[in-house]
Motif scaffolding. Structure first.
Motif, PDB file in Angstrom:
ATOM      1  N   VAL A   4      13.025  11.153  -0.920  1.00  0.00           N
ATOM      2  CA  VAL A   4      12.931  10.737   0.483  1.00  0.00           C
ATOM      3  C   VAL A   4      11.581  10.065   0.737  1.00  0.00           C
ATOM      4  O   VAL A   4      11.487   9.089   1.468  1.00  0.00           O
ATOM      5  N   GLN A   5      10.562  10.559   0.080  1.00  0.00           N
ATOM      6  CA  GLN A   5       9.223   9.990   0.254  1.00  0.00           C
ATOM      7  C   GLN A   5       9.160   8.550  -0.262  1.00  0.00           C
ATOM      8  O   GLN A   5       8.532   7.698   0.363  1.00  0.00           O
ATOM      9  N   VAL A   6       9.806   8.255  -1.388  1.00  0.00           N
ATOM     10  CA  VAL A   6       9.791   6.897  -1.922  1.00  0.00           C
ATOM     11  C   VAL A   6      10.475   5.950  -0.934  1.00  0.00           C
ATOM     12  O   VAL A   6      10.037   4.822  -0.727  1.00  0.00           O
ATOM     13  N   GLN A   7      11.531   6.425  -0.279  1.00  0.00           N
ATOM     14  CA  GLN A   7      12.203   5.612   0.734  1.00  0.00           C
ATOM     15  C   GLN A   7      11.302   5.406   1.943  1.00  0.00           C
ATOM     16  O   GLN A   7      11.220   4.306   2.492  1.00  0.00           O
ATOM     17  N   TRP A   8      10.608   6.449   2.365  1.00  0.00           N
ATOM     18  CA  TRP A   8       9.718   6.355   3.527  1.00  0.00           C
ATOM     19  C   TRP A   8       8.594   5.359   3.259  1.00  0.00           C
ATOM     20  O   TRP A   8       8.297   4.510   4.102  1.00  0.00           O
ATOM     21  N   HIS A   9       7.972   5.456   2.083  1.00  0.00           N
ATOM     22  CA  HIS A   9       6.877   4.543   1.744  1.00  0.00           C
ATOM     23  C   HIS A   9       7.351   3.092   1.752  1.00  0.00           C
ATOM     24  O   HIS A   9       6.664   2.213   2.263  1.00  0.00           O
ATOM     25  N   CYS A  10       8.517   2.855   1.194  1.00  0.00           N
ATOM     26  CA  CYS A  10       9.058   1.502   1.155  1.00  0.00           C
ATOM     27  C   CYS A  10       9.362   1.001   2.571  1.00  0.00           C
ATOM     28  O   CYS A  10       8.986  -0.106   2.947  1.00  0.00           O
ATOM     29  N   ARG A  11      10.032   1.827   3.359  1.00  0.00           N
ATOM     30  CA  ARG A  11      10.406   1.439   4.731  1.00  0.00           C
ATOM     31  C   ARG A  11       9.161   1.179   5.582  1.00  0.00           C
ATOM     32  O   ARG A  11       9.118   0.207   6.347  1.00  0.00           O
ATOM     33  N   ALA A  12       8.146   2.012   5.447  1.00  0.00           N
ATOM     34  CA  ALA A  12       6.915   1.826   6.221  1.00  0.00           C
ATOM     35  C   ALA A  12       6.267   0.487   5.890  1.00  0.00           C
ATOM     36  O   ALA A  12       5.799  -0.231   6.776  1.00  0.00           O
ATOM     37  N   ARG A  13       6.251   0.128   4.632  1.00  0.00           N
ATOM     38  CA  ARG A  13       5.675  -1.155   4.239  1.00  0.00           C
ATOM     39  C   ARG A  13       6.536  -2.321   4.737  1.00  0.00           C
ATOM     40  O   ARG A  13       6.016  -3.359   5.147  1.00  0.00           O
ATOM     41  N   MET A  14       7.854  -2.151   4.703  1.00  0.00           N
ATOM     42  CA  MET A  14       8.757  -3.187   5.183  1.00  0.00           C
ATOM     43  C   MET A  14       8.515  -3.435   6.676  1.00  0.00           C
ATOM     44  O   MET A  14       8.390  -4.586   7.111  1.00  0.00           O
ATOM     45  N   ILE A  15       8.414  -2.364   7.451  1.00  0.00           N
ATOM     46  CA  ILE A  15       8.191  -2.491   8.891  1.00  0.00           C
ATOM     47  C   ILE A  15       6.842  -3.156   9.180  1.00  0.00           C
ATOM     48  O   ILE A  15       6.692  -3.895  10.149  1.00  0.00           O
ATOM     49  N   ALA A  16       5.868  -2.921   8.294  1.00  0.00           N
ATOM     50  CA  ALA A  16       4.546  -3.527   8.466  1.00  0.00           C
ATOM     51  C   ALA A  16       4.511  -4.983   8.021  1.00  0.00           C
ATOM     52  O   ALA A  16       3.486  -5.643   8.132  1.00  0.00           O
ATOM     53  N   GLY A  17       5.638  -5.489   7.483  1.00  0.00           N
ATOM     54  CA  GLY A  17       5.720  -6.895   7.144  1.00  0.00           C
ATOM     55  C   GLY A  17       5.744  -7.217   5.660  1.00  0.00           C
ATOM     56  O   GLY A  17       5.725  -8.392   5.287  1.00  0.00           O
ATOM     57  N   ALA A  18       5.787  -6.214   4.804  1.00  0.00           N
ATOM     58  CA  ALA A  18       5.829  -6.482   3.360  1.00  0.00           C
ATOM     59  C   ALA A  18       7.152  -7.148   2.983  1.00  0.00           C
ATOM     60  O   ALA A  18       8.195  -6.826   3.540  1.00  0.00           O
ATOM     61  N   ASN A  19       7.089  -8.065   2.048  1.00  0.00           N
ATOM     62  CA  ASN A  19       8.280  -8.755   1.559  1.00  0.00           C
ATOM     63  C   ASN A  19       8.814  -8.132   0.275  1.00  0.00           C
ATOM     64  O   ASN A  19       9.923  -8.417  -0.137  1.00  0.00           O
ATOM     65  N   PHE A  20       7.968  -7.353  -0.398  1.00  0.00           N
ATOM     66  CA  PHE A  20       8.379  -6.737  -1.649  1.00  0.00           C
ATOM     67  C   PHE A  20       7.721  -5.373  -1.789  1.00  0.00           C
ATOM     68  O   PHE A  20       6.767  -5.048  -1.087  1.00  0.00           O
ATOM     69  N   TYR A  21       8.254  -4.564  -2.684  1.00  0.00           N
ATOM     70  CA  TYR A  21       7.732  -3.232  -2.942  1.00  0.00           C
ATOM     71  C   TYR A  21       7.818  -2.981  -4.441  1.00  0.00           C
ATOM     72  O   TYR A  21       8.905  -3.065  -5.025  1.00  0.00           O
ATOM     73  N   ILE A  22       6.686  -2.735  -5.064  1.00  0.00           N
ATOM     74  CA  ILE A  22       6.663  -2.472  -6.501  1.00  0.00           C
ATOM     75  C   ILE A  22       6.884  -0.972  -6.693  1.00  0.00           C
ATOM     76  O   ILE A  22       6.135  -0.150  -6.185  1.00  0.00           O
ATOM     77  N   VAL A  23       7.958  -0.647  -7.408  1.00  0.00           N
ATOM     78  CA  VAL A  23       8.361   0.745  -7.579  1.00  0.00           C
ATOM     79  C   VAL A  23       7.763   1.307  -8.856  1.00  0.00           C
ATOM     80  O   VAL A  23       7.910   0.736  -9.930  1.00  0.00           O
ATOM     81  N   GLY A  24       7.118   2.452  -8.717  1.00  0.00           N
ATOM     82  CA  GLY A  24       6.539   3.128  -9.866  1.00  0.00           C
ATOM     83  C   GLY A  24       7.573   3.868 -10.669  1.00  0.00           C
ATOM     84  O   GLY A  24       8.770   3.618 -10.594  1.00  0.00           O
TER      85      GLY A  24
END
Length: 127
Positions: A4-24
């Motif tokens: 759930v945390q990985v989803q939250w981190h991704c969503r938070a960055r998306m809402i802040a305007g990120a176009n991509f998310y590098i997954v560890g």
């Protein structure tokens, strides 16, 4: 990182305007309570994000999993076909080694960087 945390981190960055998310790698290397083996495979975080609804405007970019290659005595890209040749040294294990003054295997980390890490953990124990 928990699923759930990985989803939250991704969503938070998306809402802040990120176009991509590098997954560890995996969600925090959580161990099974009985077997003590990781509950998640190394690509689990990326798989979860590609299936998560609502993350449509962000590109999920997985990176290749790296681990310590016991044969080469260096970090290398993990190959599941040669699993026995690799050791995963998690952040938790690395911090434990640094606290106890234990050195990592040769080729795992720059000696200068390891010295900084051990000095930091040594300073915490003095407090």
């Amino acid at each position: 990182m928990h699923v759930v945390q990985v989803q939250w981190h991704c969503r938070a960055r998306m809402i802040a305007g990120a176009n991509f998310y590098i997954v560890g790698r995996d969600p925090a290397g959580m161990p099974h309570p009985e077997t003590k083996k990781d509950l998640y495979e190394p690509t689990h975080g990326g798989k979860v994000l590609t299936m998560a609804p609502g993350l449509t405007s962000v590109e999920i970019i997985p990176f290749r999993v790296a681990a310590y290659n016991l044969t080469k005595r260096a970090m290398d890209f993990y190959d599941k076909e040669r699993h026995a040749e690799f050791e995963f040294i998690s952040g938790t294990k690395m911090r434990k080694m640094a606290r106890s003054g234990e050195n990592p295997p040769d080729g795992f980390m720059s000696p200068k960087a390891w010295k900084i890490l051990t000095e930091y953990y040594s300073s915490l124990q003095k407090d």
